[in-house]
Design an enzyme around this catalytic site. Sequence first.
Site, PDB file in Angstrom:
ATOM      1  N   SER A   1      -7.795   0.228   0.361  1.00 59.50           N
ATOM      2  CA  SER A   1      -8.205   1.280   1.292  1.00 59.50           C
ATOM      3  C   SER A   1      -7.177   2.403   1.223  1.00 59.50           C
ATOM      4  O   SER A   1      -6.212   2.429   1.979  1.00 59.50           O
ATOM      5  CB  SER A   1      -8.294   0.724   2.721  1.00 59.50           C
ATOM      6  OG  SER A   1      -8.671   1.723   3.638  1.00 59.50           O
ATOM      7  N   LYS A  39     -11.807   8.299  -1.601  1.00 57.08           N
ATOM      8  CA  LYS A  39     -11.095   7.112  -1.133  1.00 57.08           C
ATOM      9  C   LYS A  39     -11.480   5.880  -1.939  1.00 57.08           C
ATOM     10  O   LYS A  39     -12.662   5.611  -2.168  1.00 57.08           O
ATOM     11  CB  LYS A  39     -11.411   6.878   0.347  1.00 57.08           C
ATOM     12  CG  LYS A  39     -10.616   5.743   0.982  1.00 57.08           C
ATOM     13  CD  LYS A  39     -10.923   5.641   2.474  1.00 57.08           C
ATOM     14  CE  LYS A  39     -10.053   4.588   3.148  1.00 57.08           C
ATOM     15  NZ  LYS A  39     -10.324   4.510   4.600  1.00 57.08           N
ATOM     16  N   GLU A  43      -3.510  -9.048   3.139  1.00 57.48           N
ATOM     17  CA  GLU A  43      -3.356  -9.500   4.527  1.00 57.48           C
ATOM     18  C   GLU A  43      -4.545  -9.149   5.419  1.00 57.48           C
ATOM     19  O   GLU A  43      -4.649  -9.651   6.546  1.00 57.48           O
ATOM     20  CB  GLU A  43      -2.071  -8.920   5.140  1.00 57.48           C
ATOM     21  CG  GLU A  43      -2.168  -7.491   5.650  1.00 57.48           C
ATOM     22  CD  GLU A  43      -2.088  -6.427   4.567  1.00 57.48           C
ATOM     23  OE1 GLU A  43      -2.110  -5.230   4.913  1.00 57.48           O
ATOM     24  OE2 GLU A  43      -1.994  -6.787   3.368  1.00 57.48           O
ATOM     25  N   ARG A  89     -15.072   3.256  12.071  1.00 61.26           N
ATOM     26  CA  ARG A  89     -14.190   4.256  12.677  1.00 61.26           C
ATOM     27  C   ARG A  89     -14.385   5.618  12.031  1.00 61.26           C
ATOM     28  O   ARG A  89     -14.516   6.646  12.722  1.00 61.26           O
ATOM     29  CB  ARG A  89     -12.735   3.808  12.525  1.00 61.26           C
ATOM     30  CG  ARG A  89     -11.691   4.795  13.026  1.00 61.26           C
ATOM     31  CD  ARG A  89     -10.346   4.513  12.365  1.00 61.26           C
ATOM     32  NE  ARG A  89     -10.394   4.729  10.921  1.00 61.26           N
ATOM     33  CZ  ARG A  89      -9.512   4.209  10.064  1.00 61.26           C
ATOM     34  NH1 ARG A  89      -8.528   3.441  10.494  1.00 61.26           N
ATOM     35  NH2 ARG A  89      -9.621   4.474   8.770  1.00 61.26           N
ATOM     36  N   CYS A  98       0.834  -1.213   0.000  1.00 60.66           N
ATOM     37  CA  CYS A  98       0.000   0.000   0.000  1.00 60.66           C
ATOM     38  C   CYS A  98       0.867   1.261   0.000  1.00 60.66           C
ATOM     39  O   CYS A  98       1.597   1.498  -0.953  1.00 60.66           O
ATOM     40  CB  CYS A  98      -0.984  -0.029   1.167  1.00 60.66           C
ATOM     41  SG  CYS A  98      -2.363   1.142   0.954  1.00 60.66           S
ATOM     42  N   HIS A 146      -4.320  -4.839   0.021  1.00 60.61           N
ATOM     43  CA  HIS A 146      -4.127  -5.441   1.339  1.00 60.61           C
ATOM     44  C   HIS A 146      -4.654  -6.871   1.380  1.00 60.61           C
ATOM     45  O   HIS A 146      -5.680  -7.156   2.016  1.00 60.61           O
ATOM     46  CB  HIS A 146      -4.854  -4.618   2.405  1.00 60.61           C
ATOM     47  CG  HIS A 146      -4.224  -3.293   2.700  1.00 60.61           C
ATOM     48  ND1 HIS A 146      -3.114  -3.150   3.507  1.00 60.61           N
ATOM     49  CD2 HIS A 146      -4.566  -2.044   2.301  1.00 60.61           C
ATOM     50  CE1 HIS A 146      -2.794  -1.866   3.597  1.00 60.61           C
ATOM     51  NE2 HIS A 146      -3.653  -1.184   2.874  1.00 60.61           N
TER      52      HIS A 146
END
Length: 302
Positions: free
Chosen positions: A192, A163, A237, A249, A142, A235
């Site tokens: 992200s 985003k 992971e 969040r 990233c 990502h």
Amino acid sequence: MPIKIRSDLPARTVLESENIFVMTERRAKVQDIRPLKIAIVNLMPTKIATETQLLRLLGNTPLQVEISLVHMEKHKPKNIRTDHLEKFYITSKEALERKFDGMIITGAPVEQLPFEQVDYWDDLKAIMDYAAQNVFCTLYICWGAQAGLYYRYGIQKYDLPKKLFGVFYNKKIVPTEPLLRGFDDRFVCPQSRYTHVRSEDVERCKDLTVLAVSEKAGILLVKSKDNRQLFMTGHLEYDTDTLELEYKRDIKKGIAIDIPENYFPDDNPENIPRSTWRSHAHLFYSNWLNYYVYQETPFGFA
């Protein structure tokens, strides 16, 4: 074979509950095996979660892997206790004095800053310089990928209109690429981020090869022609609920954020998300360790 970690690392309890084979330092000493030495330069604020995510994937191979967690010496993180870093991490300066077979440089929530304004940029440049000469293969993730492409090849990052957030399909560009061996022709990966690198900038660089792209999310995976550096913009992971936690969040903070694409069933945040990338994540890290680290590392290297 297992990953070798400290017996009191918080990730150990989670991994053992999932039947991931972990080995403490005491047991590793009685085995006559030269483990692969992997450094994880963890730039994420959610350090324990990132540790667990990556260790889970690195522990799912036939190879014994010894992990060193690295933090930036001159950076003071706000979301992790100092004693956790002191107990389980080495500093970036200490990392430069050791030898590693492979290295992972994670993302960080600093992508909207110019690279030179990141307070640990000089430390990270030293790590990248060291890795280029002393590590058999470095995986950048990233923002880490954007930082590596910028520092090593002068490829700029650019702001996105909003985003890029969700789970996106990708296609393989190089069918015979060992890193993607066993992958479906189309596979998904979470994204992200607020910034991107332009495909034409990467493709223009004669020292890089594009391995996988997404029609909507752009370039996913790039490697250097010498196989020493890999850059992943997404990502693999991530846990099943990572995007959900990020979404909630941001909502709580009052940040304008879209529902992550292709993630919640029926695009309803009240529904429980499902992982559609887990099998490819395990395969990716197994291929990386095998073809790009283990196969390139001489036994006597230590």
